[in-house]
Design a protein around this motif. Structure first.
Motif, PDB file in Angstrom:
ATOM      1  N   ILE A   1      -5.015  -6.641  -6.810  1.00  0.00           N
ATOM      2  CA  ILE A   1      -3.967  -7.408  -7.375  1.00  0.00           C
ATOM      3  C   ILE A   1      -2.973  -8.470  -5.797  1.00  0.00           C
ATOM      4  O   ILE A   1      -2.848  -9.121  -5.355  1.00  0.00           O
ATOM      5  N   SER A   2      -2.345  -6.993  -5.360  1.00  0.00           N
ATOM      6  CA  SER A   2      -0.789  -7.012  -4.197  1.00  0.00           C
ATOM      7  C   SER A   2      -1.782  -7.354  -3.257  1.00  0.00           C
ATOM      8  O   SER A   2      -1.089  -9.339  -2.632  1.00  0.00           O
ATOM      9  N   ASN A   3      -2.860  -7.408  -3.082  1.00  0.00           N
ATOM     10  CA  ASN A   3      -4.017  -7.069  -1.623  1.00  0.00           C
ATOM     11  C   ASN A   3      -5.213  -6.604  -1.137  1.00  0.00           C
ATOM     12  O   ASN A   3      -4.589  -5.353  -1.323  1.00  0.00           O
ATOM     13  N   TYR A   4      -5.990  -7.237  -1.557  1.00  0.00           N
ATOM     14  CA  TYR A   4      -7.199  -6.417  -1.378  1.00  0.00           C
ATOM     15  C   TYR A   4      -7.494  -6.042   0.074  1.00  0.00           C
ATOM     16  O   TYR A   4      -8.523  -4.998  -0.021  1.00  0.00           O
ATOM     17  N   PHE A   5      -6.835  -6.391   1.018  1.00  0.00           N
ATOM     18  CA  PHE A   5      -7.445  -6.556   2.368  1.00  0.00           C
ATOM     19  C   PHE A   5      -6.871  -4.646   1.952  1.00  0.00           C
ATOM     20  O   PHE A   5      -7.952  -3.904   2.920  1.00  0.00           O
ATOM     21  N   ILE A   6      -5.738  -4.238   1.971  1.00  0.00           N
ATOM     22  CA  ILE A   6      -5.190  -2.807   2.036  1.00  0.00           C
ATOM     23  C   ILE A   6      -5.962  -2.151   0.866  1.00  0.00           C
ATOM     24  O   ILE A   6      -6.378  -1.077   0.846  1.00  0.00           O
ATOM     25  N   ALA A   7      -6.079  -2.563  -0.400  1.00  0.00           N
ATOM     26  CA  ALA A   7      -6.354  -2.126  -1.544  1.00  0.00           C
ATOM     27  C   ALA A   7      -8.043  -1.374  -1.012  1.00  0.00           C
ATOM     28  O   ALA A   7      -8.062  -0.545  -2.207  1.00  0.00           O
ATOM     29  N   TYR A   8      -8.912  -2.321  -0.569  1.00  0.00           N
ATOM     30  CA  TYR A   8     -10.016  -1.111  -0.881  1.00  0.00           C
ATOM     31  C   TYR A   8     -10.110  -0.298   0.200  1.00  0.00           C
ATOM     32  O   TYR A   8     -11.353   0.286   0.280  1.00  0.00           O
ATOM     33  N   MET A   9      -9.382  -0.141   1.467  1.00  0.00           N
ATOM     34  CA  MET A   9      -8.936   0.852   2.355  1.00  0.00           C
ATOM     35  C   MET A   9      -8.754   2.110   1.222  1.00  0.00           C
ATOM     36  O   MET A   9      -9.065   3.346   1.556  1.00  0.00           O
ATOM     37  N   ILE A  10      -7.948   1.462   0.125  1.00  0.00           N
ATOM     38  CA  ILE A  10      -6.849   2.970  -0.847  1.00  0.00           C
ATOM     39  C   ILE A  10      -8.202   3.469  -1.772  1.00  0.00           C
ATOM     40  O   ILE A  10      -8.217   4.294  -1.540  1.00  0.00           O
ATOM     41  N   CYS A  11      -8.683   2.058  -1.671  1.00  0.00           N
ATOM     42  CA  CYS A  11     -10.293   2.691  -2.492  1.00  0.00           C
ATOM     43  C   CYS A  11     -11.646   3.531  -1.976  1.00  0.00           C
ATOM     44  O   CYS A  11     -11.501   4.267  -2.764  1.00  0.00           O
TER      45      CYS A  11
ATOM     46  N   GLY B   1       0.569  -1.160  -0.282  1.00  0.00           N
ATOM     47  CA  GLY B   1      -0.013   0.022   0.016  1.00  0.00           C
ATOM     48  C   GLY B   1       0.780   1.473   0.106  1.00  0.00           C
ATOM     49  O   GLY B   1       0.883   2.406  -0.350  1.00  0.00           O
ATOM     50  N   MET B   2       1.724   1.238   0.658  1.00  0.00           N
ATOM     51  CA  MET B   2       2.582   2.346   0.586  1.00  0.00           C
ATOM     52  C   MET B   2       2.796   2.722  -0.374  1.00  0.00           C
ATOM     53  O   MET B   2       4.079   3.838  -0.982  1.00  0.00           O
ATOM     54  N   VAL B   3       3.752   1.742  -1.092  1.00  0.00           N
ATOM     55  CA  VAL B   3       4.773   1.264  -2.576  1.00  0.00           C
ATOM     56  C   VAL B   3       3.417   2.106  -3.657  1.00  0.00           C
ATOM     57  O   VAL B   3       3.801   2.977  -4.809  1.00  0.00           O
ATOM     58  N   PHE B   4       2.759   1.764  -4.096  1.00  0.00           N
ATOM     59  CA  PHE B   4       1.152   2.569  -4.760  1.00  0.00           C
ATOM     60  C   PHE B   4       0.767   3.871  -4.266  1.00  0.00           C
ATOM     61  O   PHE B   4       0.138   4.387  -5.507  1.00  0.00           O
ATOM     62  N   LEU B   5       0.360   3.843  -3.432  1.00  0.00           N
ATOM     63  CA  LEU B   5      -0.560   4.849  -3.043  1.00  0.00           C
ATOM     64  C   LEU B   5       0.394   6.341  -3.245  1.00  0.00           C
ATOM     65  O   LEU B   5      -1.244   6.492  -3.842  1.00  0.00           O
ATOM     66  N   PRO B   6       0.862   6.295  -3.418  1.00  0.00           N
ATOM     67  CA  PRO B   6       1.512   8.041  -4.627  1.00  0.00           C
ATOM     68  C   PRO B   6       0.958   7.513  -5.809  1.00  0.00           C
ATOM     69  O   PRO B   6       1.422   8.590  -6.312  1.00  0.00           O
ATOM     70  N   LEU B   7       1.238   6.787  -6.362  1.00  0.00           N
ATOM     71  CA  LEU B   7       0.970   6.289  -7.759  1.00  0.00           C
ATOM     72  C   LEU B   7      -0.377   6.660  -7.936  1.00  0.00           C
ATOM     73  O   LEU B   7      -1.068   7.658  -9.029  1.00  0.00           O
ATOM     74  N   ILE B   8      -0.874   5.744  -6.881  1.00  0.00           N
ATOM     75  CA  ILE B   8      -2.376   6.149  -7.141  1.00  0.00           C
ATOM     76  C   ILE B   8      -3.293   7.621  -7.210  1.00  0.00           C
ATOM     77  O   ILE B   8      -4.031   7.885  -7.922  1.00  0.00           O
TER      78      ILE B   8
ATOM     79  N   PHE C   1     -10.142   5.611   0.484  1.00  0.00           N
ATOM     80  CA  PHE C   1      -9.769   7.013  -0.044  1.00  0.00           C
ATOM     81  C   PHE C   1      -9.379   7.746  -0.879  1.00  0.00           C
ATOM     82  O   PHE C   1     -10.034   8.595  -0.827  1.00  0.00           O
ATOM     83  N   SER C   2      -9.537   6.769  -2.397  1.00  0.00           N
ATOM     84  CA  SER C   2      -9.442   7.544  -3.604  1.00  0.00           C
ATOM     85  C   SER C   2     -10.991   8.085  -3.951  1.00  0.00           C
ATOM     86  O   SER C   2     -10.628   9.251  -4.876  1.00  0.00           O
ATOM     87  N   VAL C   3     -11.887   7.504  -3.704  1.00  0.00           N
ATOM     88  CA  VAL C   3     -12.800   8.737  -4.005  1.00  0.00           C
ATOM     89  C   VAL C   3     -13.502   9.480  -3.398  1.00  0.00           C
ATOM     90  O   VAL C   3     -13.611  10.813  -3.376  1.00  0.00           O
ATOM     91  N   LEU C   4     -12.514   9.551  -1.602  1.00  0.00           N
ATOM     92  CA  LEU C   4     -12.760  10.865  -0.835  1.00  0.00           C
ATOM     93  C   LEU C   4     -11.726  11.828  -1.440  1.00  0.00           C
ATOM     94  O   LEU C   4     -11.995  13.175  -1.680  1.00  0.00           O
ATOM     95  N   TYR C   5     -10.274  11.616  -2.150  1.00  0.00           N
ATOM     96  CA  TYR C   5      -9.771  12.047  -2.582  1.00  0.00           C
ATOM     97  C   TYR C   5     -10.143  13.100  -3.677  1.00  0.00           C
ATOM     98  O   TYR C   5      -9.783  13.736  -3.986  1.00  0.00           O
ATOM     99  N   PHE C   6     -10.061  12.185  -4.742  1.00  0.00           N
ATOM    100  CA  PHE C   6     -11.057  12.956  -5.794  1.00  0.00           C
ATOM    101  C   PHE C   6     -12.220  14.067  -5.193  1.00  0.00           C
ATOM    102  O   PHE C   6     -12.205  14.565  -6.437  1.00  0.00           O
TER     103      PHE C   6
END
Length: 233
Positions: free
Chosen positions: A200-210, A168-175, A212-217
Motif C-alpha cells: 500500500i505504501s509504495n508498490y515500486f519498492i514492494a515488488y522488489m521486496i516481494c 521499504g526500510m521501515v517494513f523490511l525487518p518486519l517482513i 526478495f521475500s520469495v528467495l529468503y523464504f
C-alpha cells in the motif's frame, strides 16, 4: 490500583528498553544532523533536491490541498490536460507517513517533509532492533548500534529525497521476521500485515521486496529443515 499500574509501566519499559533507547538515539542523531545542516525545523534549509524538488514535493502539496479542501483523489487537471491522480497516489503518496503533513499549515510543509524523513529513519532503526531481538532471542544494548547503522545506512543517505522509497526500510525487518515466523511458529499474521502495508505504501519498492521475500523464504526453509547439510559448514 495506582501501584499496580506503576508496576505495569515499569515492566513495560524494562521489557522494551532497547526499543525505547533506539528511538531516543535515532531522534538525537537525526536532530543533530538537521541542526548541523540548518535543516528545518532547526534552520531555513530544506531537504528538497533532484526529484523531491521537481516532483514529490509538488505532489505532496497537491495531496495536502485535496485532503484539506475535500477534493477527489481520482483525477487532476493541474498537469497538462489532466491525468489520473490515483496513479500518482499509489506510487508516490499512499504512505501512511504522509498523513503527518495534515498536522501542519501549508506554510510549514517543508518542515513536515523533514519530520517524515527523519521519522522513517528512526522507525526503520526501531523495526530492525525489534527484528534482531526476536531473531537472536536476547535483548542486549549491543543491538542498538546495529539497528542505528541500518536506519542511517548509505541507502538512506543516498536516497532520502526519494521519500516514498524509505518505507521499504521501515517494513523490511518486519517482513523478514514474518517469514521466519511462518517457518518457525506457523504464524502468518505479521508477514501478511507488514507486506500489505508495504504494498500500500509504495508498490515500486514492494515488488522488489516481494521477490526478495520469495528467495529468503526458500533459502531460510532449506537451512531450517537441514536438507542441505553442507550449508552448516
Amino acid at each position: 490500583m495506582g501501584e499496580t499500574m506503576i508496576n505495569k509501566i515499569k515492566s513495560l519499559i524494562k521489557n522494551n528498553l532497547i526499543i525505547i533507547l533506539t528511538i531516543i538515539t535515532g531522534l538525537i542523531i537525526i536532530s543533530l544532523i538537521y541542526y548541523l545542516q540548518e535543516v528545518a525545523p532547526f534552520g531555513n534549509y530544506s531537504l528538497l533536491q533532484i526529484d523531491f524538488f521537481h516532483q514529490y514535493a509538488p505532489m505532496l502539496g497537491e495531496y495536502y490541498d485535496r485532503i484539506k479542501n475535500d477534493l477527489n483523489l481520482i483525477y487532476t487537471f493541474n498537469s497538462g490536460l489532466g491525468l489520473p491522480l490515483f496513479r500518482n497516489f499509489l506510487n508516490y503518496l499512499s504512505s501512511p507517513f504522509n498523513l503527518i503533513i495534515l498536522l501542519f499549515n501549508k506554510s510549514n510543509l517543508l518542515m513536515s517533509f523533514s519530520i517524515i524523513i527523519g521519522l522513517k529513519a528512526v522507525i526503520a532503526s526501531t523495526t530492525m532492533v525489534y527484528f534482531l531481538s526476536k531473531n537472536f532471542a536476547f535483548k542486549s544494548f549491543a543491538l542498538i548500534p546495529l539497528a542505528i547503522l541500518y536506519g542511517f545506512c548509505a541507502y538512506f543517505g543516498a536516497y532520502y529525497w526519494n521519500i516514498m522509497w524509505l518505507d521499504g526500510m521501515v517494513f523490511l525487518p518486519l517482513i523478514v521476521l514474518g517469514i521466519e515466523n511462518i517457518i518457525n511458529k506457523n504464524k502468518f499474521l505479521l508477514y501478511i500485515i507488514s507486506l500489505a502495508l508495504m504494498i500500500i505504501s509504495n508498490y515500486f519498492i514492494a515488488y522488489m521486496i516481494c521477490i526478495f521475500s520469495v528467495l529468503y523464504f526458500i533459502i531460510y526453509l532449506i537451512i531450517k529443515t537441514e536438507k542441505l547439510h553442507w550449508l552448516q559448514y
